[in-house]
Design a protein around this motif. Sequence first.
Motif, short mmCIF file in Angstrom:
data_model
loop_
_atom_site.label_atom_id
_atom_site.label_comp_id
_atom_site.label_asym_id
_atom_site.label_seq_id
_atom_site.Cartn_x
_atom_site.Cartn_y
_atom_site.Cartn_z
N ILE A 1 2.05 -55.57 -14.64
CA ILE A 1 3.18 -54.78 -13.69
C ILE A 1 4.16 -54.51 -14.11
CG2 ILE A 1 4.42 -55.86 -11.54
CD1 ILE A 1 1.59 -55.10 -11.02
N THR A 2 4.98 -55.49 -15.16
CA THR A 2 6.24 -55.01 -15.86
C THR A 2 5.96 -53.56 -16.55
OG1 THR A 2 6.70 -57.44 -15.68
CG2 THR A 2 8.11 -55.80 -17.57
N LEU A 3 4.99 -53.52 -17.39
CA LEU A 3 4.80 -52.43 -18.14
C LEU A 3 4.49 -51.27 -17.44
CD1 LEU A 3 4.56 -50.98 -20.85
CD2 LEU A 3 1.97 -51.70 -20.67
N GLY A 4 3.81 -51.15 -16.48
CA GLY A 4 3.77 -50.06 -15.31
C GLY A 4 5.16 -49.83 -14.73
N ALA A 5 5.80 -50.70 -14.38
CA ALA A 5 7.02 -50.60 -13.65
C ALA A 5 8.10 -49.79 -14.62
CB ALA A 5 7.74 -51.67 -13.13
N CYS A 6 8.10 -50.21 -15.75
CA CYS A 6 8.91 -49.61 -16.89
C CYS A 6 8.59 -48.23 -17.18
CB CYS A 6 8.98 -50.60 -18.13
SG CYS A 6 9.82 -51.96 -17.82
N LEU A 7 7.40 -47.87 -17.21
CA LEU A 7 6.88 -46.45 -17.41
C LEU A 7 7.30 -45.67 -16.35
CD1 LEU A 7 3.21 -47.23 -18.85
CD2 LEU A 7 5.20 -46.36 -20.09
N VAL A 8 7.36 -46.08 -15.40
CA VAL A 8 7.95 -45.29 -14.18
C VAL A 8 9.55 -45.31 -14.02
CG1 VAL A 8 8.25 -45.19 -11.49
CG2 VAL A 8 5.89 -45.65 -12.59
N ALA A 9 10.08 -46.27 -14.08
CA ALA A 9 11.58 -46.34 -13.99
C ALA A 9 12.37 -46.00 -15.25
CB ALA A 9 11.94 -47.99 -13.45
N LEU A 10 12.01 -46.51 -16.11
CA LEU A 10 12.85 -46.06 -17.56
C LEU A 10 13.15 -44.66 -17.69
CD1 LEU A 10 11.96 -49.15 -20.02
CD2 LEU A 10 13.51 -48.93 -18.14
N PRO A 11 11.83 -43.95 -17.92
CA PRO A 11 12.23 -42.65 -18.13
C PRO A 11 12.74 -41.58 -17.03
CG PRO A 11 9.94 -42.85 -18.07
CD PRO A 11 10.64 -44.26 -18.02
N PHE A 12 12.38 -41.92 -15.83
CA PHE A 12 12.99 -41.32 -14.77
C PHE A 12 14.47 -41.63 -14.53
CE2 PHE A 12 8.34 -40.66 -13.72
CZ PHE A 12 8.47 -39.28 -13.56
N GLY A 13 14.73 -43.13 -14.64
CA GLY A 13 15.93 -43.38 -14.36
C GLY A 13 17.06 -42.89 -15.45
N LEU A 14 16.48 -43.02 -16.80
CA LEU A 14 17.37 -42.17 -17.59
C LEU A 14 17.65 -40.77 -17.78
CD1 LEU A 14 18.94 -42.54 -20.43
CD2 LEU A 14 16.85 -42.31 -21.68
N MET A 15 16.46 -39.88 -17.34
CA MET A 15 16.58 -38.69 -16.88
C MET A 15 17.54 -38.36 -15.53
SD MET A 15 12.95 -36.90 -17.68
CE MET A 15 12.20 -37.82 -16.69
N THR A 16 17.76 -39.15 -14.74
CA THR A 16 18.59 -39.21 -13.49
C THR A 16 20.03 -39.33 -14.01
OG1 THR A 16 16.59 -39.69 -12.19
CG2 THR A 16 19.07 -40.09 -11.13
N ALA A 17 20.11 -40.31 -14.81
CA ALA A 17 21.52 -40.71 -15.41
C ALA A 17 22.08 -39.35 -16.09
CB ALA A 17 21.35 -41.91 -16.29
N ILE A 18 21.09 -38.73 -16.91
CA ILE A 18 21.62 -37.68 -17.72
C ILE A 18 22.05 -36.67 -16.87
CG2 ILE A 18 20.85 -35.89 -19.27
CD1 ILE A 18 18.98 -37.99 -20.61
N TYR A 19 21.26 -36.35 -15.58
CA TYR A 19 21.53 -35.25 -14.87
C TYR A 19 22.88 -35.63 -14.15
CZ TYR A 19 21.81 -32.56 -10.69
OH TYR A 19 22.32 -31.72 -9.48
N LEU A 20 23.01 -37.00 -13.63
CA LEU A 20 24.36 -37.29 -12.93
C LEU A 20 25.59 -37.10 -13.81
CD1 LEU A 20 23.03 -40.29 -10.72
CD2 LEU A 20 23.51 -37.93 -10.00
N SER A 21 25.44 -37.64 -15.15
CA SER A 21 26.36 -37.61 -16.13
C SER A 21 26.83 -36.18 -16.63
CB SER A 21 26.28 -38.59 -17.13
OG SER A 21 27.00 -38.54 -18.33
#
Length: 315
Positions: free
Chosen positions: A98-118
């Motif tokens: 569950i943790t691996l699957g969640a990280c595969l969703v959250a980490l790349p999309f979260g980082l890309m969202t942060a790059i866009y916002l910043s």
Amino acid sequence: MGRQEILTLNQEVRPKKSQIVVKNEKKNREFGIRAFLIACAFVSVLTTVGIVIVLLFETISFFKEVSLFSFLTDTKWTPLFIPQHFGILPLLSGSLLITLGACLVALPFGLMTAIYLSEYAHEKVRRTIKPILEVLAGVPTIVYGYFALTFVTPLIRSIFPDTGVFNALSASIVVGIMILPMVASLSEDAMVAVPRSLRNAAYALGATKLEVATKVVVPAGLSGIISSFVLACSRAIGETMIVTIAAGATPKLTLNPLESIQTMTSFIVQVSGGDIEHGSIEYSTIFAVGMTLFLLTLGINIIAQWITRRYKEEY
């Protein structure tokens, strides 16, 4: 000494006394505030110590009846059925899946969202999108669980018809959605904290906006970004209601995300809500699983702190 001289002397002494009184009051106030803050810090420390002591005491009583070797190597987990098996591997693999699957969703999309916002978003857009993202963190996890069961699972079954009603993939996706705002918000804060002069220097050398974001800003804010990743992973591995509702209650040693599995947290919920006798071996399994989860999370945080210190940038 005349009367006028005495009055003048009294007038000079009174301000000095009043100043001393004011200084003493300030010192007493500062001491009281300091003592209160120290007490608050000790409350959190003592709470952690108390949790560890309770877990340790109950875990020791569990291992008096179950060997540590079978606990770590047995591939079956059936403490509530006959014959009983106490192998933690099925629960551990379910939690990590569950943790691996969640990280595969959250980490790349979260980082890309942060790059866009910043780096890309206009200030008005950033002030609008960031609070909306953070609202997702306030949604109750039980709502996420039923969202996974009633919306995400039917979508997955339309693509993979053999998928069970309860499956790890649906829970992983929704847990990833839940922790995504944490990754995006904290990573964006770390990237915004990078000095503007570094960006200007990169632009002066002819770098594009994408190159500045990925080769200058992200490496400079890496320690904060890693911290957001660790917090998100710890949140995912300790998630309870989503996996209890959507992932099922079948302790199974498998890497197939389309099957029903059981995590350590969902097992604790299952046993805590049942009619298990206090002090029995079945009851002690809660604390053994809880201690395993605690040690796993502690290990992740220690590794993350080492990585953060190793790549920390100071300006």
